[in-house]
Design an enzyme around this catalytic site. Structure first.
Site, short mmCIF file in Angstrom:
data_model
loop_
_atom_site.label_atom_id
_atom_site.label_comp_id
_atom_site.label_asym_id
_atom_site.label_seq_id
_atom_site.Cartn_x
_atom_site.Cartn_y
_atom_site.Cartn_z
N LYS A 200 0.87 -1.20 0.01
CA LYS A 200 -0.03 0.02 0.00
C LYS A 200 0.87 1.40 -0.01
O LYS A 200 2.09 1.05 -0.01
CB LYS A 200 -0.88 0.22 1.20
CG LYS A 200 -1.80 -1.20 1.42
CD LYS A 200 -2.73 -1.45 0.31
CE LYS A 200 -3.48 -2.85 -0.04
NZ LYS A 200 -4.27 -3.20 0.73
C1 LIG Z 1 -5.38 -4.22 1.50
C2 LIG Z 1 -6.81 -4.18 1.63
C3 LIG Z 1 -7.45 -4.58 2.72
C4 LIG Z 1 -7.02 -5.22 3.91
O1 LIG Z 1 -5.99 -4.76 4.48
P1 LIG Z 1 -4.92 -5.33 5.47
O2 LIG Z 1 -4.17 -4.29 5.95
O3 LIG Z 1 -4.10 -6.32 4.36
O4 LIG Z 1 -5.68 -6.25 6.39
C5 LIG Z 1 -8.99 -4.15 2.75
N1 LIG Z 1 -9.42 -3.95 1.32
C6 LIG Z 1 -8.83 -3.47 0.30
C7 LIG Z 1 -9.59 -2.99 -0.82
C8 LIG Z 1 -7.37 -3.90 0.39
O5 LIG Z 1 -6.55 -3.38 -0.73
#
Ligand SMILES: *Cc1c(COP(=O)(O)O)cnc(C)c1O
Length: 401
Positions: A200
């Site tokens: 991210k």
């Molecule tokens: C990455 C992501 C999540 C979950 O986040 P984590 O930190 O991996 O638990 C939820 N929704 C979307 C759209 C994502 O890309």
């Protein structure tokens, strides 16, 4: 030469002379980040200390939200939201089928039913028109997913949630730093979830955040992340008391001070990195316009796209090749493309538990057959961007010939 650039040079080399693998996304950790973490390790607090509050404050400032609540993952952020708004087994929550499973899973954690509403095939964002036909007296909320980093149509979504008196949630795990009509993601919905997974925009290893202007809901989520208890260890230490009360059932969704020290350091670099993501996307847009079979997703006017992902739709005319072949050929050439996402309703769990079937969401299913995400991350080298462009273009031209 710094330790860091030496390490990255090593990574560029390979034993047999084949070009190195370009991942679809990658974190950027520099010496400042490492020092921030080391400093936290040397401090008195490893978990829930001063860095958590500091990170929340800076994150709230960045997004413009009144409150930010830091938790252990983006999934925990979504679950905390579902708890805060009181989703229960009698409730339905509307979500798009093109998202990571965690968006829908968060509804199921609370016993609720995720009801999918199909996407706009041009943008893969939830289609407000599709939402209207899914609203029932049980609908508690809508979770809008700012897919790839492009904000949803918040004006249309807000009109629906106002009309039916339901809550508007944003899963902005792709969209930190994005804007809709000049307003930042983080204040567009009633509650917004972010993720700090390494692919991210910024990372804390694992981590997540909820932003909201509702202080009561923020307090509820702060309890939820700590077993439902009304104070945390450092607050009791300050007051010199042992007494606490557990008001609700909660979880251990705490994020550590070590992670928040990293998050604070990462957040400072976000603005420059957003610009870099835009630059890479623009190079791709330019290079792929006019290449047969390739169509980048549509960019909506009046948005600032945060480009967590760069997604193209691949549909060569008059050829029986498909996106699956493109994926394999790119990987053979060391280009780490990926698919985001398998529509959630097609997963066995959702079919078994809720009876969803193939054919239920035709626009999402058709898009899924064609989409592929190409590498994009701020530290991507110019020659890697060119290599992705050349590789994709050559494959597409061979198939189009
Ligand atoms: C990455 C992501 C999540 C979950 O986040 P984590 O930190 O991996 O638990 C939820 N929704 C979307 C759209 C994502 O890309």
């Amino acid at each position: 030469m710094s330790v860091e650039s030496k390490a990255s040079q090593e990574k560029q080399k390979s034993i047999d002379g084949t070009p190195h693998f370009i991942p679809y996304g990658r974190q950027w950790i520099d010496e400042e980040d490492i020092e921030a973490v080391v400093e936290a390790l040397r401090s008195d607090w490893l978990t829930t200390g001063p860095k958590v509050g500091e990170f929340e404050k800076e994150f709230a400032r960045f997004t413009g939200a009144r409150e930010a609540v830091a938790v252990s993952s983006g999934t925990a952020a979504l679950h905390s939201i579902m708890h805060a708004i009181g989703v229960s087994p009698v409730d339905e929550v509307i979500v798009p089928p093109i998202t990571f499973v965690a968006t829908a899973n968060a509804v199921v954690f609370q016993g609720g039913k995720p009801v999918f509403a199909d996407v706009d095939p041009e943008t893969l964002l939830i289609d407000p028109e599709e939402i209207k036909s899914k609203i029932t007296p049980r609908t508690k909320a809508i979770i809008a997913v700012d897919y790839a980093g492009q904000p949803c149509n918040y004006d249309a979504l807000r009109a629906i949630t106002d009309r039916y008196g339901i809550t508007l949630i944003a899963d902005a795990c792709h969209a930190l730093g994005a804007k809709y009509k000049g307003e930042k993601v983080g204040v567009l919905a009633d509650l917004t979830a972010f993720s700090f997974h390494p692919v991210k925009h910024i990372t804390t290893g694992e981590g997540g955040m909820v932003t909201t202007n509702d202080t009561k809901l923020a307090d509820k989520m702060r309890r939820f992340r700590n077993h439902g208890i009304d104070s945390d260890h450092s607050q009791r230490a300050e007051l010199g008391t042992w007494y606490y009360e557990m008001a609700d059932l909660g979880y251990n969704y705490r994020i550590t001070d070590i992670q928040c020290a990293l998050g604070l350091s990462q957040l400072r670099k976000l603005p420059g990195q957003l610009i870099r993501r835009q630059e890479i996307a623009q190079q791709y847009n330019k290079a792929f316009s006019g290449i047969p079979g390739i169509r980048p997703l549509t960019l909506v006017p009046e948005v600032y796209h945060a480009y967590h992902l760069y997604v193209i739709s691949y549909c060569p005319r008059g050829s029986n090749t498909n996106r699956g072949d493109l994926f394999i050929k790119l990987h053979e050439k060391g280009v780490g493309a990926n698919i985001h996402y398998i529509p959630v309703h097609l997963h066995p769990f959702y079919q078994k538990r809720f009876g969803y079937q193939k054919g239920d969401y035709p626009k999402a299913e058709k898009a899924y057959e064609q989409i592929i995400s190409l590498p994009i991350y701020p530290r991507m080298a110019e020659r890697d961007i060119r290599r992705v462009i050349d590789t994709v273009t050559r494959i597409a031209e061979v198939y189009a010939a």
